[in-house]
Scaffold this active site. Structure first.
Site, PDB file in Angstrom:
ATOM      1  N   ASN A  41     125.845  11.697  67.659  1.00 21.29           N
ATOM      2  CA  ASN A  41     126.574  10.523  68.248  1.00 21.29           C
ATOM      3  C   ASN A  41     127.350  11.228  69.249  1.00 21.29           C
ATOM      4  OD1 ASN A  41     127.842  11.295  65.769  1.00 21.29           O
ATOM      5  ND2 ASN A  41     128.949   9.452  65.713  1.00 21.29           N
ATOM      6  N   GLU A  43     130.803  10.294  71.291  1.00 21.91           N
ATOM      7  CA  GLU A  43     131.780   9.187  71.738  1.00 21.91           C
ATOM      8  C   GLU A  43     132.584   9.612  72.869  1.00 21.91           C
ATOM      9  OE1 GLU A  43     134.042   8.837  68.195  1.00 21.91           O
ATOM     10  OE2 GLU A  43     132.288   7.763  67.113  1.00 21.91           O
ATOM     11  N   CYS A  52     124.869   6.431  70.442  1.00 19.58           N
ATOM     12  CA  CYS A  52     124.635   6.958  69.099  1.00 19.58           C
ATOM     13  C   CYS A  52     123.423   7.797  68.919  1.00 19.58           C
ATOM     14  CB  CYS A  52     123.919   5.497  68.392  1.00 19.58           C
ATOM     15  SG  CYS A  52     124.911   4.090  68.218  1.00 19.58           S
ATOM     16  N   GLU A  54     120.845   8.219  67.459  1.00 19.72           N
ATOM     17  CA  GLU A  54     119.298   7.847  67.645  1.00 19.72           C
ATOM     18  C   GLU A  54     119.050   7.608  69.011  1.00 19.72           C
ATOM     19  OE1 GLU A  54     121.588   6.422  65.384  1.00 19.72           O
ATOM     20  OE2 GLU A  54     120.637   5.442  63.872  1.00 19.72           O
ATOM     21  N   CYS A  85     121.811   0.977  64.228  1.00 19.15           N
ATOM     22  CA  CYS A  85     122.444  -0.312  64.814  1.00 19.15           C
ATOM     23  C   CYS A  85     121.509  -0.975  65.596  1.00 19.15           C
ATOM     24  CB  CYS A  85     123.600   0.051  65.562  1.00 19.15           C
ATOM     25  SG  CYS A  85     123.385   0.677  67.479  1.00 19.15           S
ATOM     26  N   CYS A  88     119.881   0.419  68.836  1.00 22.04           N
ATOM     27  CA  CYS A  88     119.070   1.492  68.672  1.00 22.04           C
ATOM     28  C   CYS A  88     117.684   0.968  68.047  1.00 22.04           C
ATOM     29  CB  CYS A  88     119.580   2.651  67.391  1.00 22.04           C
ATOM     30  SG  CYS A  88     121.020   3.585  68.433  1.00 22.04           S
TER      31      CYS A  88
HETATM   32  N1  THU Z   1     126.417   5.608  65.212  1.00 21.02           N
HETATM   33  C1  THU Z   1     125.389   5.931  65.386  1.00 21.02           C
HETATM   34  O1  THU Z   1     125.280   7.164  66.132  1.00 21.02           O
HETATM   35  N2  THU Z   1     124.428   5.777  64.597  1.00 21.02           N
HETATM   36  C2  THU Z   1     124.057   4.746  63.841  1.00 21.02           C
HETATM   37  O2  THU Z   1     122.955   4.396  63.503  1.00 21.02           O
HETATM   38  C3  THU Z   1     125.408   3.781  63.550  1.00 21.02           C
HETATM   39  C4  THU Z   1     126.579   4.229  64.351  1.00 21.02           C
HETATM   40  C5  THU Z   1     128.046   6.046  65.657  1.00 21.02           C
HETATM   41  C6  THU Z   1     128.235   5.486  66.926  1.00 21.02           C
HETATM   42  C7  THU Z   1     129.998   5.696  66.747  1.00 21.02           C
HETATM   43  O3  THU Z   1     130.111   6.993  67.328  1.00 21.02           O
HETATM   44  C8  THU Z   1     130.046   5.796  65.380  1.00 21.02           C
HETATM   45  O4  THU Z   1     128.792   6.222  64.746  1.00 21.02           O
HETATM   46  C9  THU Z   1     130.915   4.749  64.701  1.00 21.02           C
HETATM   47  O5  THU Z   1     130.234   3.506  64.837  1.00 21.02           O
END
Ligand code: THU
Length: 134
Positions: A41, A43, A52, A54, A85, A88
């Site tokens: 991920n 941000e 994310c 994925e 999520c 994704c």
């Molecule tokens: N996140 C992912 O990278 N993948 C997931 O399946 C769930 C959420 C990340 C997005 C964000 O950077 C952090 O987790 C909190 O939501």
């Protein structure tokens, strides 16, 4: 292969850029040609731009010429293994509709699903063209 894919996702998680949520996620995709593509991920201070793990892995793989993935691994540090999520799931449906999805936490607790279980009656290109299969 499953263990290698989970290990790749775990290693990718170490690269996560998650200074805001502190929630690090790693993903690994097995492409049809046997190669592994990873993502973490990423941000942004403008929170809504966050990517994310994925989707980072999918975009990396597709941009390098891969079009289909047969297995997906996701690793995060949660008691119950973290699932992809909704956004994704939708993008995974495009490129990995028949994939097995392996979710693991840092203690080694593992859950397995098929993509069709995670996204029942998913929207795909068949609806745009009217082709059967939906
Ligand atoms: N996140 C992912 O990278 N993948 C997931 O399946 C769930 C959420 C990340 C997005 C964000 O950077 C952090 O987790 C909190 O939501």
């Amino acid at each position: 292969m499953t263990d290698a894919l989970v290990a790749a996702a775990k290693a990718a998680r170490e690269q996560a850029f998650a200074p805001y949520s502190k929630f690090k996620v790693g993903a690994a995709l097995l492409a049809e040609d046997g190669t592994i593509v990873t993502g973490c991920n990423v941000e942004s201070a403008s929170y809504g731009l966050t990517l994310c793990a994925e989707r980072v892995a999918i975009v990396k793989g597709v941009s390098e010429g891969r079009r289909k993935f047969t297995c997906v691994a996701v690793v995060a540090d949660t008691d119950s293994p973290t699932p992809p999520c909704g956004a994704c799931r939708q993008l995974l449906w495009e490129f990995a509709p028949e994939a097995e999805v392996i979710l693991e936490n840092l203690s080694g607790t593992r859950k397995r699903f098929m993509m069709r279980e995670l996204l029942p009656y998913g929207f795909d290109g068949g609806f745009l063209t009217g082709e059967p299969g939906a």
